[in-house]
Design a protein around this motif. Structure first.
Motif, mmCIF file in Angstrom:
data_model
loop_
_atom_site.group_PDB
_atom_site.id
_atom_site.type_symbol
_atom_site.label_atom_id
_atom_site.label_comp_id
_atom_site.label_asym_id
_atom_site.label_seq_id
_atom_site.Cartn_x
_atom_site.Cartn_y
_atom_site.Cartn_z
ATOM 1 N N PRO A 88 30.861 14.671 -13.458
ATOM 2 C CA PRO A 88 30.517 15.107 -15.173
ATOM 3 C C PRO A 88 30.580 16.942 -15.757
ATOM 4 O O PRO A 88 29.826 17.824 -14.978
ATOM 5 C CB PRO A 88 29.244 14.938 -15.927
ATOM 6 C CG PRO A 88 29.292 13.462 -14.836
ATOM 7 C CD PRO A 88 29.418 13.910 -13.544
ATOM 8 N N ARG A 89 30.790 16.700 -17.075
ATOM 9 C CA ARG A 89 30.654 19.087 -17.399
ATOM 10 C C ARG A 89 29.463 19.076 -17.037
ATOM 11 O O ARG A 89 29.194 19.791 -15.881
ATOM 12 C CB ARG A 89 31.583 19.463 -18.130
ATOM 13 C CG ARG A 89 31.996 21.142 -18.400
ATOM 14 C CD ARG A 89 32.510 20.990 -19.034
ATOM 15 N NE ARG A 89 33.815 20.988 -19.640
ATOM 16 C CZ ARG A 89 34.692 20.732 -20.735
ATOM 17 N NH1 ARG A 89 34.285 21.167 -21.652
ATOM 18 N NH2 ARG A 89 35.801 20.415 -20.199
ATOM 19 N N SER A 90 28.917 19.297 -16.746
ATOM 20 C CA SER A 90 27.306 19.360 -17.580
ATOM 21 C C SER A 90 26.501 19.298 -15.933
ATOM 22 O O SER A 90 25.505 19.898 -15.603
ATOM 23 C CB SER A 90 26.125 18.457 -18.525
ATOM 24 O OG SER A 90 25.942 17.082 -17.750
ATOM 25 N N MET A 91 26.644 18.838 -15.284
ATOM 26 C CA MET A 91 26.946 18.960 -13.456
ATOM 27 C C MET A 91 27.561 19.273 -12.605
ATOM 28 O O MET A 91 27.723 19.549 -11.684
ATOM 29 C CB MET A 91 26.701 17.393 -12.981
ATOM 30 C CG MET A 91 25.459 16.103 -14.747
ATOM 31 S SD MET A 91 24.074 16.817 -14.104
ATOM 32 C CE MET A 91 23.392 15.515 -13.012
ATOM 33 N N ALA A 92 28.130 20.363 -13.144
ATOM 34 C CA ALA A 92 28.768 20.665 -12.349
ATOM 35 C C ALA A 92 28.786 21.710 -11.279
ATOM 36 O O ALA A 92 29.163 22.113 -9.998
ATOM 37 C CB ALA A 92 30.099 21.396 -13.114
ATOM 38 N N ASP A 93 27.189 22.280 -11.572
ATOM 39 C CA ASP A 93 26.352 22.986 -10.726
ATOM 40 C C ASP A 93 25.858 22.340 -9.845
ATOM 41 O O ASP A 93 25.549 21.897 -8.075
ATOM 42 C CB ASP A 93 25.902 24.473 -11.229
ATOM 43 C CG ASP A 93 26.117 25.524 -11.453
ATOM 44 O OD1 ASP A 93 27.467 25.911 -11.901
ATOM 45 O OD2 ASP A 93 25.867 25.787 -13.026
ATOM 46 N N VAL A 94 25.506 20.993 -10.065
ATOM 47 C CA VAL A 94 25.025 20.511 -9.208
ATOM 48 C C VAL A 94 26.011 19.835 -8.515
ATOM 49 O O VAL A 94 25.538 19.274 -7.320
ATOM 50 C CB VAL A 94 24.362 18.683 -10.105
ATOM 51 C CG1 VAL A 94 23.982 17.986 -9.496
ATOM 52 C CG2 VAL A 94 23.234 20.141 -11.344
ATOM 53 N N GLY A 95 26.778 18.922 -9.013
ATOM 54 C CA GLY A 95 27.802 18.751 -7.996
ATOM 55 C C GLY A 95 28.087 19.343 -7.180
ATOM 56 O O GLY A 95 28.547 18.689 -5.713
ATOM 57 N N ARG A 96 28.315 21.401 -7.340
ATOM 58 C CA ARG A 96 28.577 21.358 -6.267
ATOM 59 C C ARG A 96 27.337 21.679 -5.205
ATOM 60 O O ARG A 96 27.163 22.000 -3.942
ATOM 61 C CB ARG A 96 28.462 23.645 -6.841
ATOM 62 C CG ARG A 96 28.692 23.818 -6.321
ATOM 63 C CD ARG A 96 29.388 25.400 -6.105
ATOM 64 N NE ARG A 96 28.491 26.045 -7.407
ATOM 65 C CZ ARG A 96 26.792 26.298 -6.702
ATOM 66 N NH1 ARG A 96 26.859 26.857 -5.174
ATOM 67 N NH2 ARG A 96 26.186 26.546 -7.358
ATOM 68 N N GLN A 97 26.887 22.100 -5.353
ATOM 69 C CA GLN A 97 25.008 22.322 -4.349
ATOM 70 C C GLN A 97 25.185 20.965 -3.891
ATOM 71 O O GLN A 97 24.874 21.201 -2.772
ATOM 72 C CB GLN A 97 24.219 22.533 -5.027
ATOM 73 C CG GLN A 97 23.878 24.085 -5.991
ATOM 74 C CD GLN A 97 22.566 23.810 -6.546
ATOM 75 O OE1 GLN A 97 21.594 22.537 -7.007
ATOM 76 N NE2 GLN A 97 22.647 25.121 -7.898
ATOM 77 N N VAL A 98 25.299 19.628 -4.307
ATOM 78 C CA VAL A 98 25.254 18.254 -3.738
ATOM 79 C C VAL A 98 26.343 18.557 -2.677
ATOM 80 O O VAL A 98 26.109 17.514 -1.732
ATOM 81 C CB VAL A 98 25.983 16.555 -4.706
ATOM 82 C CG1 VAL A 98 26.002 16.072 -3.788
ATOM 83 C CG2 VAL A 98 24.229 16.830 -5.425
ATOM 84 N N LEU A 99 27.817 18.400 -2.876
ATOM 85 C CA LEU A 99 28.871 18.760 -1.762
ATOM 86 C C LEU A 99 28.573 19.398 -0.866
ATOM 87 O O LEU A 99 28.568 19.573 0.587
ATOM 88 C CB LEU A 99 30.265 18.996 -2.810
ATOM 89 C CG LEU A 99 31.303 18.763 -1.810
ATOM 90 C CD1 LEU A 99 31.067 17.230 -0.717
ATOM 91 C CD2 LEU A 99 32.197 19.257 -2.578
ATOM 92 N N GLU A 100 27.327 21.069 -0.950
ATOM 93 C CA GLU A 100 27.471 21.829 -0.046
ATOM 94 C C GLU A 100 26.660 20.718 0.863
ATOM 95 O O GLU A 100 26.865 20.663 2.502
ATOM 96 C CB GLU A 100 27.216 23.163 -0.368
ATOM 97 C CG GLU A 100 27.649 24.296 -0.952
ATOM 98 C CD GLU A 100 27.108 25.228 -1.834
ATOM 99 O OE1 GLU A 100 28.406 26.004 -1.824
ATOM 100 O OE2 GLU A 100 25.824 24.955 -2.105
#
Length: 421
Positions: free
Chosen positions: A385-397
């Motif tokens: 979800p767009r509102s979770m984009a930064d969270v998604g990036r950190q989770v993937l890292e």
């Protein structure tokens, strides 16, 4: 075109009924002379499914696509091959659908063949009829037509063991061949249970919208080779018969236009040069994540650098691409000396695919378990979800780092370069 949809609202049901009685059924009778009541019922169901896909595709300003090969109508596709062809031929003959036939093409340096699906698009005549029933209101992808959900009872569907197939004498690679696997295999059962749990979450109402989605499966490769222990391949793909969002033309841009997660538009967190970065990690070498991996200098474009890297890591041969890529190869190896050991490191493309799929699946699970939101895998990235984009990036890292730590101890721990798009 998944053919899983059905008319839901009175307006949609009326459009399907009108089309069936005034256009489709007369056209079929004209072509065949007669039709049993059972066949007519199947054609009516097929028409509803076709309209669900075509109308929703029109709202999203795209064509519907699907293979019309016989095998594409097997389970879980609820529409039979004969009913589909009867109805589609009638819609084309009546000037309601434009059709472009599918075909097979060769691509890539090794002449890999792939299917280009048939395209189906509503004509102005059909759009006028749909508009008369008020079915072209902007971006209502689920109100007039329902996509349906698959039955999660068969865990074997979500795990595929695929045979390694060599090219024939003509240099062509035969179609993929799936192998049966032992249902008592504890590792396979663990993988299946993991996938079923993920699918059960993603198929909850409101999680994944805008496309026809029925769940995910993992396809493992080289299953006929000695030593196979579910450690090769393993990429995540859409279950057959549903919208294959991971391979849509237009890639991330198309997915952003169509998919909604948790009721929101989406973005993608993407590992730059995933295979190359994973290779660094598996070989325990430090990696510079401050500079784009495909920035290799010497005036060579990112696209050209990526093309050679894809070929080289696809075959694990430094000679990949031949003379046309000689300058690219030289500059790439100067930037990434790790590739000098490509042919002697003991790894293969199937190994990299497995580690990539484990990283991506782990990230999707963290989004579910720690943040309570759906994410979809696309090879080396996750859709969030767009509102979770930064969270998604950190989770993937973090998923990348944790996986390498678990597998090789990660003597040179690093985070990959993850971008948002």
């Amino acid at each position: 075109m998944s053919l899983q949809g059905r008319a839901r609202t009175p307006e949609a049901q009326m459009l399907v009924a009108d089309l069936m009685s005034s256009r489709v059924l007369p056209s079929i009778l004209k072509a065949e002379g007669t039709l049993t009541s059972a066949s007519a019922k199947k054609c009516g169901d097929a028409l509803g499914a076709i309209m669900a896909d075509v109308i929703n595709a029109t709202r999203q300003q795209r064509a519907s696509s699907r293979s019309v090969r016989n095998g594409s109508f097997s389970s879980p596709c609820p529409v039979g091959r004969l009913a589909f062809r009867r109805v589609m031929n009638a819609l084309i003959a009546e000037g309601l659908i434009d059709h472009r036939k599918g075909h097979r093409v060769k691509e890539g340096p090794f002449g890999t063949e792939r299917d280009v699906p048939s395209l189906f698009q509503a004509t102005p005549a059909l759009l006028e009829l749909a508009d008369g029933h008020e079915l072209l209101r902007a971006k209502q992808t689920s109100s007039d037509f329902t996509h349906g959900k698959r039955d999660l009872s068969d865990g074997a569907q979500v795990v595929v063991a695929r045979k390694k197939i060599e090219k024939d004498q003509a240099g062509q690679r035969p179609p993929p061949q799936d192998l049966d696997w032992d249902p008592s295999d504890p590792l396979a059962c663990k993988i299946a249970a993991r996938m079923e749990r993920m699918n059960a979450f993603l198929l909850e109402p409101g999680r994944v919208e805008g496309l026809s989605f029925g769940g995910l499966r993992r396809i493992f490769s080289n299953a006929n080779l000695p030593g196979f222990q579910w450690q090769w391949g393993g990429r995540l793909n859409t279950l057959p018969g549903w919208d294959a969002y991971e391979s849509w033309k237009g890639g991330a841009q198309t997915r952003r236009q169509i998919i909604e997660l948790e009721g929101e538009p989406v973005m993608e967190a993407d590992i730059s040069a995933a295979f190359l970065t994973i290779l660094y990690g598996l070989l325990g070498e430090p990696f510079d994540n401050h500079r784009p991996p495909y920035d290799i200098g010497d005036g060579i474009s990112t696209e050209r650098a990526k093309a050679w890297c894809t070929i080289a890591l696809g075959s694990f041969k430094l000679s990949a691409g031949g003379r046309p890529f000689s300058r690219v190869k030289k500059a790439f190896i100067e930037r990434h000396p790790i590739l000098q050991s490509l042919e002697t490191c003991g790894l293969t493309n199937a190994d990299l695919q497995y580690h990539e799929s484990e990283i991506i699946l782990s990230a999707v699970e963290v989004m579910r378990d720690s943040h309570g939101v759906a994410a979809l895998p696309v090879h080396d990235c996750i859709v969030v979800p767009r509102s979770m984009a930064d969270v998604g990036r950190q989770v993937l890292e973090q998923a990348f780092y944790d996986h390498l730590q678990d597998v090789v101890g990660c003597p040179h721990p690093f985070l990959p370069l993850v971008t948002l798009k």
